[in-house]
Design a protein around this motif. Structure first.
Motif, PDB file in Angstrom:
ATOM      1  N   LEU A  33     -16.958  22.642  44.846  1.00  0.00           N
ATOM      2  CA  LEU A  33     -17.666  22.237  44.744  1.00  0.00           C
ATOM      3  C   LEU A  33     -18.873  23.173  46.608  1.00  0.00           C
ATOM      4  N   LYS A  34     -19.907  24.095  46.047  1.00  0.00           N
ATOM      5  CA  LYS A  34     -20.793  23.564  46.349  1.00  0.00           C
ATOM      6  C   LYS A  34     -22.466  23.663  46.618  1.00  0.00           C
ATOM      7  N   VAL A  35     -22.713  23.598  45.141  1.00  0.00           N
ATOM      8  CA  VAL A  35     -24.021  22.574  45.107  1.00  0.00           C
ATOM      9  C   VAL A  35     -23.741  21.591  44.088  1.00  0.00           C
ATOM     10  N   VAL A  36     -24.487  20.529  44.638  1.00  0.00           N
ATOM     11  CA  VAL A  36     -24.784  18.810  43.513  1.00  0.00           C
ATOM     12  C   VAL A  36     -26.329  18.289  43.489  1.00  0.00           C
ATOM     13  N   ARG A  37     -26.570  18.303  42.951  1.00  0.00           N
ATOM     14  CA  ARG A  37     -27.558  18.095  41.654  1.00  0.00           C
ATOM     15  C   ARG A  37     -27.830  17.061  41.391  1.00  0.00           C
ATOM     16  N   LEU A  38     -27.750  15.555  42.620  1.00  0.00           N
ATOM     17  CA  LEU A  38     -28.077  15.007  41.269  1.00  0.00           C
ATOM     18  C   LEU A  38     -29.042  13.920  41.232  1.00  0.00           C
ATOM     19  N   ILE A  97     -18.901  25.538  41.091  1.00  0.00           N
ATOM     20  CA  ILE A  97     -18.991  25.666  42.708  1.00  0.00           C
ATOM     21  C   ILE A  97     -20.428  24.986  42.693  1.00  0.00           C
ATOM     22  N   HIS A  98     -20.913  24.947  41.151  1.00  0.00           N
ATOM     23  CA  HIS A  98     -22.891  24.418  40.680  1.00  0.00           C
ATOM     24  C   HIS A  98     -22.366  23.783  40.075  1.00  0.00           C
ATOM     25  N   LEU A  99     -22.768  22.261  40.681  1.00  0.00           N
ATOM     26  CA  LEU A  99     -22.922  21.164  39.485  1.00  0.00           C
ATOM     27  C   LEU A  99     -24.174  20.935  40.033  1.00  0.00           C
ATOM     28  N   TRP A 106     -19.846  30.469  32.797  1.00  0.00           N
ATOM     29  CA  TRP A 106     -21.692  30.298  33.380  1.00  0.00           C
ATOM     30  C   TRP A 106     -22.031  29.860  31.996  1.00  0.00           C
ATOM     31  N   LEU A 107     -22.010  28.143  32.165  1.00  0.00           N
ATOM     32  CA  LEU A 107     -22.335  27.460  31.141  1.00  0.00           C
ATOM     33  C   LEU A 107     -24.512  26.707  31.801  1.00  0.00           C
ATOM     34  N   ASP A 108     -25.753  28.056  31.104  1.00  0.00           N
ATOM     35  CA  ASP A 108     -26.727  26.970  31.487  1.00  0.00           C
ATOM     36  C   ASP A 108     -27.531  26.905  30.536  1.00  0.00           C
ATOM     37  N   LEU A 109     -27.675  25.150  30.706  1.00  0.00           N
ATOM     38  CA  LEU A 109     -28.827  24.876  29.673  1.00  0.00           C
ATOM     39  C   LEU A 109     -30.026  24.524  30.031  1.00  0.00           C
ATOM     40  N   ASN A 110     -30.594  24.679  31.060  1.00  0.00           N
ATOM     41  CA  ASN A 110     -31.588  23.908  31.998  1.00  0.00           C
ATOM     42  C   ASN A 110     -32.460  23.722  30.943  1.00  0.00           C
ATOM     43  N   GLY A 111     -33.269  22.988  31.193  1.00  0.00           N
ATOM     44  CA  GLY A 111     -35.000  23.126  31.601  1.00  0.00           C
ATOM     45  C   GLY A 111     -35.081  23.181  29.433  1.00  0.00           C
ATOM     46  N   ASN A 112     -34.392  21.943  28.560  1.00  0.00           N
ATOM     47  CA  ASN A 112     -34.367  22.310  27.394  1.00  0.00           C
ATOM     48  C   ASN A 112     -34.816  21.117  26.851  1.00  0.00           C
ATOM     49  N   LEU A 143     -16.340  19.381  28.173  1.00  0.00           N
ATOM     50  CA  LEU A 143     -16.693  20.386  28.877  1.00  0.00           C
ATOM     51  C   LEU A 143     -15.380  20.127  29.844  1.00  0.00           C
ATOM     52  N   ASP A 144     -15.060  18.844  30.528  1.00  0.00           N
ATOM     53  CA  ASP A 144     -14.012  18.855  31.235  1.00  0.00           C
ATOM     54  C   ASP A 144     -13.240  19.933  30.559  1.00  0.00           C
ATOM     55  N   MET A 145     -12.737  20.353  29.571  1.00  0.00           N
ATOM     56  CA  MET A 145     -11.859  21.912  29.484  1.00  0.00           C
ATOM     57  C   MET A 145     -12.372  23.139  30.032  1.00  0.00           C
ATOM     58  N   LEU A 146     -13.940  23.694  30.278  1.00  0.00           N
ATOM     59  CA  LEU A 146     -14.203  24.212  31.034  1.00  0.00           C
ATOM     60  C   LEU A 146     -13.225  24.816  32.326  1.00  0.00           C
ATOM     61  N   THR A 147     -12.191  24.669  32.148  1.00  0.00           N
ATOM     62  CA  THR A 147     -11.883  24.715  34.132  1.00  0.00           C
ATOM     63  C   THR A 147     -11.995  26.490  34.691  1.00  0.00           C
ATOM     64  N   LYS A 148     -12.225  26.984  33.454  1.00  0.00           N
ATOM     65  CA  LYS A 148     -12.913  28.437  34.691  1.00  0.00           C
ATOM     66  C   LYS A 148     -14.392  28.768  34.985  1.00  0.00           C
ATOM     67  N   ALA A 149     -15.434  27.308  34.373  1.00  0.00           N
ATOM     68  CA  ALA A 149     -16.762  27.042  34.632  1.00  0.00           C
ATOM     69  C   ALA A 149     -16.777  26.878  36.259  1.00  0.00           C
ATOM     70  N   GLN A 150     -17.096  27.712  36.923  1.00  0.00           N
ATOM     71  CA  GLN A 150     -17.875  28.103  37.910  1.00  0.00           C
ATOM     72  C   GLN A 150     -19.700  27.477  38.435  1.00  0.00           C
ATOM     73  N   HIS A 151     -20.217  27.303  36.904  1.00  0.00           N
ATOM     74  CA  HIS A 151     -21.054  26.639  37.130  1.00  0.00           C
ATOM     75  C   HIS A 151     -21.673  26.060  35.884  1.00  0.00           C
TER      76      HIS A 151
END
Length: 951
Positions: A240-245, A217-219, A163-169, A185-193
């Motif tokens: 991927l389940k959610v993509v927000r661009l 699953i969340h980008l 889980w990587l959350d840096l949102n809202g900075n 960040l491409d090395m974080l193959t276990k990351a789901q978020h």
């Protein structure tokens, strides 16, 4: 024998080292206790921190392994000693906005750390690269702070991260990817978020960011400054389940094989510059929410065939996408379809809405298309909102159909059903629960980033959320009797916001341990909502642990005793009155300078007392009661004057109390003069003085409590309130009107002398109010010449002419206001990295280009550049206010007139493009244009906090 002795010595050494390490942890906790303010009361009892009595501390074998201090109103910074808790596995300091400064690089020494939660704090500066040393880290949540600079590439070393959350900075730079020498960040193959939205990231989305080994699953990359194309490698991440661009500056074609993302459920790509054909989504069988609005796709004459084949669709938004052709009737028969927004396109006749549309269909917005007839006028269900305004069918003379309106019926705000209760009210500070119990609820707000639905009226969905909350609390063994969900709304980020109240079971008030467990349930995402709600974060409000005053009946013996005491008191009062009468003349001759309040009775009508015009006198005991004995929980800030506390009057009105420090308290006569001055200030854009206290050596000012905090909080993102362009102009105009009132209409005129975004407060309707008159200087009507006085104010806002000459005029406020205007459009501090905001804007701007080419410095949260009508005039006005010489600056009355003209221009532009506004920032017809609905910023009573981010 020698071997046994050596073994014995080894055992002694091991035990000694363990004891030494334990003592070291205890010592470091004492350092934290001294460094931070508002630590839990249990930290002050002198007991062993690992004995189980210190709230928020968990130990294993005498070593600290968890520090959980969520929403404790902690204040201070993160000391170097934090890196010495070498056995620490979980560190959660979330929702302590008073924790400020940089994130200490010593954090990298916590090699056993698995969970790091610093959500909603006040940390600033860069994220240290040493965070890449935390090789065991699984959860990293640094969202909703003020971090700046690039994302550290070293995060790519955290190969266990899920889980990587840096949102809202305020993060800048490109998204780091690995190369031969550095990780990414491409090395974080276990990351789901990957939650990286609401920052200022720029550059292209790197194609190498994605690979088929990923489990994402969340980008979430929404609301940044990303450019370039959507890389085709995105489709390699089939999980991927959610993509927000959305809300970037992405251009080019959507990858032609985007429909390979067969598990995708939510796709947000609105407000970009995407071109080429409308993407083919055929086969995306679980896709339920799609928003491609406001892009530059090629003009289409045929509706894409996938429109009626995606049977999981609940929401489809393709406003202003050059979509053309006839809509298939099958689209409206999709079983779970709720919202259709295809406005501002080229859709043509015939319009054929099925006679048996989806039972969940709430809104069909086809405004501003080319529909000339609708044969099902009489058959069409009025329960479904249909908008055809702007079509030829609605331009005929005498048209009265409701679907020719640009709005639909408003929905009734949802709230959890309550039982029919016998009692209708509770004691002060308590709330009636759905189960008819008076209690003090734990409150906060959910923010769901990608719900599967758009409609706010689906009662079954909210009931599902309610039931899952109750089941979670019961399984966790928490003493919760009931929960209440109220007022679901969509904010400007298109997040679903819902207010939550959790009521205790048994006792009317939760204890600290129970509240801490509730806090941790949400910050660690232990609570899993129903699938329809998906990704969320939770912002709690401050909980008041102090019980309500309970009145108990008195027995007969006590009553008799009180009667005797009263008789004795009457005799003593008679004697005291006789003595006072004898001393009256001597008291009246006492110098007024020594006791300026001696004859001050604000309630009398005597002409000899100051006219306070509504301000009242409070006793020390009253204010002590209204603030729970000036508790740390009620402490909401500190200024040069002293501490500021939140309080509650018996009538339920919230107040802010500024309590002077003993050393900083002014003389009684000066304090009296200040109160007389402030009591004359009455204007909707100036914070009102309610009263004062001059009692027991205390000097306190009592103001109205302003619920949405400072303008600084909103510009920095700490408050959670997003300000669009129109709202920023209104706030600037309100502030200018407040200052104009002080300069031109106050009696006597007042120079504020400390105008800054921290001294501009926003009420429940986001009306600006000028606050803090601690440095204000009154002027005389007969002498409006400059006042020679010691320079005071805040660096970055101080008028340079005043600084050099010590000559204070009303133009000094004008200068400070000009800096505030620049801060309003950039959301930057007046001075950052030794660079002054006035100089930065002047260096970047080019008057020969659109918006003066200020895109580099504009706050990305302000909205699309195409909506910034009048920005150039706003900048011109700001720069005229910060001219070096005061006589070259406008007066505040001139500033007000120009801002009124700018706002009229912007308002006229919004009216002319009202259909475009319906989808601005991803808005839909099921909620109003941002800030047009005052319910987004509701007023809270004394029983709960009124801020999104507690202080």
């Amino acid at each position: 024998m020698g071997t046994r002795i050596r073994q014995f010595l080894v055992i002694i050494c091991i035990k000694f080292s363990i004891v030494s390490a334990q003592n070291s942890d205890h010592a470091k906790l004492q350092v934290l206790r001294r460094t931070w303010k508002n630590t839990p009361p249990t930290w002050n009892d002198g007991s062993d921190p690992c004995g189980g009595s210190w709230d928020g501390i968990t130990c294993t074998n005498g070593r600290v392994t968890e520090i959980n201090l969520v929403n404790m109103q902690l204040r201070g910074n993160l000391p170097d000693d934090i890196g010495q808790f070498t056995e620490l596995q979980i560190l959660d300091l979330s929702n302590n906005i008073g924790l400020t400064g940089s994130l200490n690089s010593q954090i990298g020494n916590l090699r056993k750390l698995t969970n790091l939660y610093l959500v909603g704090c006040g940390f600033t500066g860069p994220i240290p690269g040493t965070i890449g040393y935390l090789e065991n880290l699984i959860f990293l949540s640094l969202n909703l702070n003020g971090f700046t600079g690039p994302i550290p590439a070293s995060i790519g070393n955290l190969t266990n991260l899920e889980w990587l959350d840096l949102n809202g900075n305020n993060l800048t730079g490109s998204i780091p990817v690995s190369n031969e020498t550095t990780p990414g960040l491409d090395m974080l193959t276990k990351a789901q978020h990957f939650h990286l939205g609401d920052n200022q990231l720029s550059g292209d989305i790197p194609p190498t960011l994605f690979n088929s080994n990923m489990t994402l699953i969340h980008l979430l990359l929404e609301n940044n400054k990303l450019t370039g194309t959507i890389p085709s490698t995105l489709v390699l991440v089939t999980s991927l389940k959610v993509v927000r661009l959305d809300r970037n500056s992405l251009r080019g074609h959507v990858p032609s094989n985007i429909n390979n993302l067969i598990n995708l459920q939510n796709m947000f790509m609105y407000n970009n510059q995407l071109s080429g054909p409308i993407p083919n989504l055929t086969g995306m069988s679980v896709l339920n929410y799609i928003d491609l609005s406001n892009n530059a796709f090629d003009q289409s004459e045929v509706i894409p065939p996938w429109f009626s084949t995606l049977q999981a669709l609940r929401t489809i938004k393709m406003h202003k996408t050059k979509l053309g052709g006839q809509l298939p009737a099958a689209l409206f028969r999709i079983p779970q379809l709720q919202i259709v927004n295809l406005s501002n396109n080229r859709i043509i006749d015939p319009l054929n809405i099925s006679s048996n549309p989806s039972t969940q269909l709430q809104l069909v917005d086809l405004g501003n298309n080319q529909i000339g007839d609708f044969n099902q006028r009489s058959e069409y269900s009025t329960s479904i909102g249909l908008i055809l305004a702007g079509n030829p069918i609605c331009k005929e003379s005498g048209v009265t159909e409701t679907f020719c309106s640009s709005t639909t019926k408003s929905s009734t705000p949802y709230s959890t059903p309550r039982n029919k209760c016998v009692t209708a009210s509770c004691d002060s500070g308590l709330v009636l629960s759905p189960n008819c119990q008076c209690a003090r609820p734990y409150t906060g707000s959910f923010f769901f980033k990608a719900p599967f639905f758009s409609s706010l009226e689906n009662l079954t969905i909210y009931s599902s959320l309610h039931d899952s909350l109750m089941e979670f609390f019961q399984n966790a063994g928490l003493p919760v009797s009931s929960v209440s969900l109220t007022n679901p709304t969509r904010n400007v980020d298109d997040y679903l916001q819902i207010k939550l109240e959790v009521f205790p079971c048994g006792e009317p008030i939760f204890n600290r341990t129970e509240i801490l467990r509730l806090e941790l349930a949400f910050t660690k995402s232990s609570f899993k909502p129903p699938e329809e709600f998906y990704i969320y974060y939770f912002i709690p409000e401050t909980y008041n642990f102090f019980p309500s005053t309970k009145h108990k009946s008195l027995n007969t013996g006590i009553i008799v005793g009180l009667a005797v005491v009263c008789c004795v008191l009457v005799v003593l009062l008679v004697l005291a009155g006789m003595y006072s009468f004898c001393r009256k003349e001597a008291a009246e001759r006492a110098p007024e300078q020594s006791q300026p309040f001696a004859l001050w009775d604000p309630t009398s009508g005597s002409g000899d007392v100051p006219q306070l015009k509504g301000a009242r006198s409070f006793t020390f005991e009253e204010l002590q009661k209204y603030t729970n004995s000036f508790s740390e929980i009620n402490n909401i800030g500190k200024g040069g004057y002293g501490m500021v506390y939140k309080g509650c009057l018996p009538n339920g009105q919230l107040i802010a109390i500024k309590r002077a420090q003993r050393g900083s308290a002014q003389g009684g006569l000066e304090f009296k003069t200040e109160i007389e001055l402030l009591s004359r200030v009455h204007h909707k854009n100036v914070v009102g003085l309610i009263g004062f206290c001059f009692d027991q050596g205390e000097q306190m000012l009592v103001y109205e409590y302003i619920v949405n905090g400072t303008l600084k909080d909103s510009l920095s993102g700490r408050s959670g309130i997003r300000l669009d362009w129109m709202r920023r102009i209104k706030i600037a105009l309100g502030t200018a009107r407040g200052l104009q009132y002080l300069h031109d209409h106050a009696d006597p005129p007042i120079i504020h002398r400390d105008v800054k975004t921290n001294n501009i407060l926003l009420d429940e309707r986001l009306v600006a109010k000028v606050a803090d008159f601690g440095l204000s200087k009154p002027l005389s009507y007969t002498d409006m010449t400059p006042v020679t006085t010691q320079v005071k104010g805040t660096m970055g806002y101080v008028d340079p002419e005043y600084y050099m000459t010590q000559q204070l005029t009303e133009k000094s406020d004008t200068y400070s206001f000009g800096v505030v205007m620049l801060e309003i459009i950039t959301a930057r501090n007046p001075i950052e990295k030794d660079r002054y905001i006035v100089r930065v804007v002047k260096e970047v701007m080019d008057k020969n280009k659109e918006l003066y080419d200020l895109h580099e410095v504009l706050d990305p949260a302000i909205g699309l550049s195409s909506h910034l009508k009048g920005l150039e005039r706003f900048v011109d006005l700001a720069l005229s206010c910060v001219e070096e010489l005061g006589n070259q600056r406008p007066t505040m009355s001139e500033v007000v007139k120009e801002l009124e003209s700018i706002m009229e221009l912007v308002g006229r532009n919004l009216v002319e493009s009202s259909s475009a506004l319906a989808s601005y920032e991803g808005a839909s017809k099921d909620y109003n244009y941002p800030y047009s609905n005052d319910s987004l910023f509701t007023y809270s009573e004394c029983s709960s906090s009124t801020k999104l981010h507690p202080k």
